[in-house]
Design a protein around this motif. Sequence first.
Motif, short mmCIF file in Angstrom:
data_model
loop_
_atom_site.label_atom_id
_atom_site.label_comp_id
_atom_site.label_asym_id
_atom_site.label_seq_id
_atom_site.Cartn_x
_atom_site.Cartn_y
_atom_site.Cartn_z
N CYS A 10 0.94 -1.18 -0.12
CA CYS A 10 -0.14 -0.12 -0.13
C CYS A 10 0.74 1.21 -0.09
N LEU A 11 0.72 1.91 -1.23
CA LEU A 11 1.60 3.44 -1.12
C LEU A 11 0.33 4.33 -0.75
N THR A 12 0.67 5.09 0.32
CA THR A 12 -0.13 6.21 0.83
C THR A 12 0.49 7.45 0.97
N PHE A 13 -0.13 8.27 0.98
CA PHE A 13 0.12 9.73 0.76
C PHE A 13 -0.99 10.41 1.80
N ASP A 14 -0.20 11.32 2.62
CA ASP A 14 -0.66 12.22 3.66
C ASP A 14 -0.57 13.54 3.07
N PHE A 15 -1.71 14.11 2.50
CA PHE A 15 -1.80 15.47 1.71
C PHE A 15 -2.01 16.32 2.69
N ASP A 16 -1.16 16.77 3.47
CA ASP A 16 -1.17 17.72 4.65
C ASP A 16 -1.42 19.14 4.05
N ALA A 17 -0.41 19.35 2.87
CA ALA A 17 -0.31 20.68 2.38
C ALA A 17 0.38 21.75 3.55
N ILE A 18 -0.47 22.76 3.87
CA ILE A 18 0.01 23.76 4.90
C ILE A 18 -0.83 23.16 6.04
N SER A 19 -1.49 22.28 6.43
CA SER A 19 -2.36 22.23 7.47
C SER A 19 -1.35 21.61 8.67
N GLY A 20 -0.40 20.98 8.36
CA GLY A 20 0.44 20.68 9.62
C GLY A 20 1.26 21.58 10.20
N TRP A 21 1.71 22.45 9.22
CA TRP A 21 2.42 23.53 9.87
C TRP A 21 1.50 24.68 10.62
N ILE A 22 0.26 24.63 10.24
CA ILE A 22 -0.68 25.51 10.97
C ILE A 22 -1.12 24.98 12.40
N ALA A 23 -1.00 23.66 12.22
CA ALA A 23 -1.40 23.11 13.55
C ALA A 23 -0.20 23.05 14.49
N ARG A 24 0.87 23.24 14.08
CA ARG A 24 2.07 23.58 15.07
C ARG A 24 2.15 25.02 15.27
N GLY A 25 1.14 25.87 14.89
CA GLY A 25 1.38 27.36 15.10
C GLY A 25 2.22 28.09 14.17
N MET A 26 2.87 27.37 12.84
CA MET A 26 3.55 27.87 11.97
C MET A 26 2.86 28.37 10.87
N THR A 27 2.60 29.77 10.89
CA THR A 27 1.52 30.46 9.95
C THR A 27 2.29 31.56 9.13
N SER A 28 3.40 31.60 9.42
CA SER A 28 4.35 32.57 8.63
C SER A 28 4.50 32.15 7.03
N PRO A 29 4.74 33.12 6.20
CA PRO A 29 5.23 32.72 5.01
C PRO A 29 6.33 31.54 4.46
N GLY A 30 7.01 31.45 5.38
CA GLY A 30 7.89 30.21 5.29
C GLY A 30 7.66 29.02 5.40
N PRO A 31 6.93 28.70 6.40
CA PRO A 31 6.40 27.50 6.36
C PRO A 31 5.18 27.03 5.51
N ILE A 32 4.27 28.22 5.08
CA ILE A 32 3.42 28.09 4.45
C ILE A 32 3.53 27.68 3.25
N SER A 33 4.73 28.31 2.45
CA SER A 33 5.44 27.95 1.25
C SER A 33 5.87 26.65 1.28
N ARG A 34 6.44 26.09 2.35
CA ARG A 34 6.83 24.70 2.42
C ARG A 34 5.75 23.84 2.14
N GLY A 35 4.71 24.00 2.74
CA GLY A 35 3.27 23.16 2.69
C GLY A 35 2.87 23.22 1.24
N GLU A 36 2.71 24.44 0.59
CA GLU A 36 2.11 24.47 -0.51
C GLU A 36 3.04 24.14 -1.75
N PHE A 37 4.00 23.59 -1.69
CA PHE A 37 5.01 22.77 -2.57
C PHE A 37 3.96 21.44 -2.73
#
Length: 286
Positions: free
Chosen positions: A12-39
């Motif tokens: 089973c190949l599985t993909f957790d498509f967190d995008a920016i949600s994982g960083w937001i859940a850690r309180g990381m909402t500035s442009p750097g982590p958001i850009s990392r997630g939107e990749f």
Amino acid sequence: MNASATRRSIVCLTFDFDAISGWIARGMTSPGPISRGEFGPHVGVPRILELLKRYDIPTSWYIPGHTLETYPDASHRVADAGHEIGHHGWTHRPPALLTRDEEEEELVRASEAIRALTGRAPRGYRSPSWDLSAHSVDLLLAHGFIYDSSMMGDDYMPYRVRKGDVISLQQPAVFGPETSLVEMPISWTLDDFPHFEFIRTPTVIAPGNMNANNVLQNWIDDFIYLNENLDWGVITYTFHPFVIGRGHRMIILEKLIRRLKEANAVFMTVEDAAAEYLTRAPAPGG
Ligand SMILES: [Zn+2]
């Protein structure tokens, strides 16, 4: 007929498509982590879907409600390609950090978002950050889930999830009864995130950035052990589009697929692998 002729090694190949949600859940909402997630939605998802289509591989995607509603086009592309869409919270907060009511609200809200995308409720659940709460099993059963994929009690063999364990520091553990919920086990070693992602917080530095071919060798060897030692089993790999979607990691994902195909791996969605387990499994507590 010898054992190898009947051997069935499911991947089973599985993909957790967190995008920016994982960083937001850690309180990381500035442009750097958001850009990392939107990749993930912008770059990783199209690359991954092209690769999976080329090798004709069905996979499972666990998509938080936040991603479904922030990136509807990328989510539609995944669903339209025929991949399973599983539940991964609405926010990316682990249930162990939520109250029972908050956990149930997330369960319902994200299920509705998945139903809006696919026309059917999700059958599978994977908790954000792989930490269920004391209420998760009851809630998942009450809301019609068939399987969970968040725990590590086995490597190749699905099993029934217990509920009501009593775990304390000074007393021996008392384990609760098995339920009908099927566990499709996962592992941090078969997850791309801890090997590859550099994280720096005031209290933690996770170096990540491992040599991808060394990680690939571990991933292949875990499949080889299954294939050489068990007549039937399931190995579940976990990837994140913003992690595996980078060039050198896409190369090892393709190498992994080719190597496992050569060894006659049977690629399936987690939902289908759980259904196959249920045709072979004893009843809960049996
Ligand atoms: Zn996640």
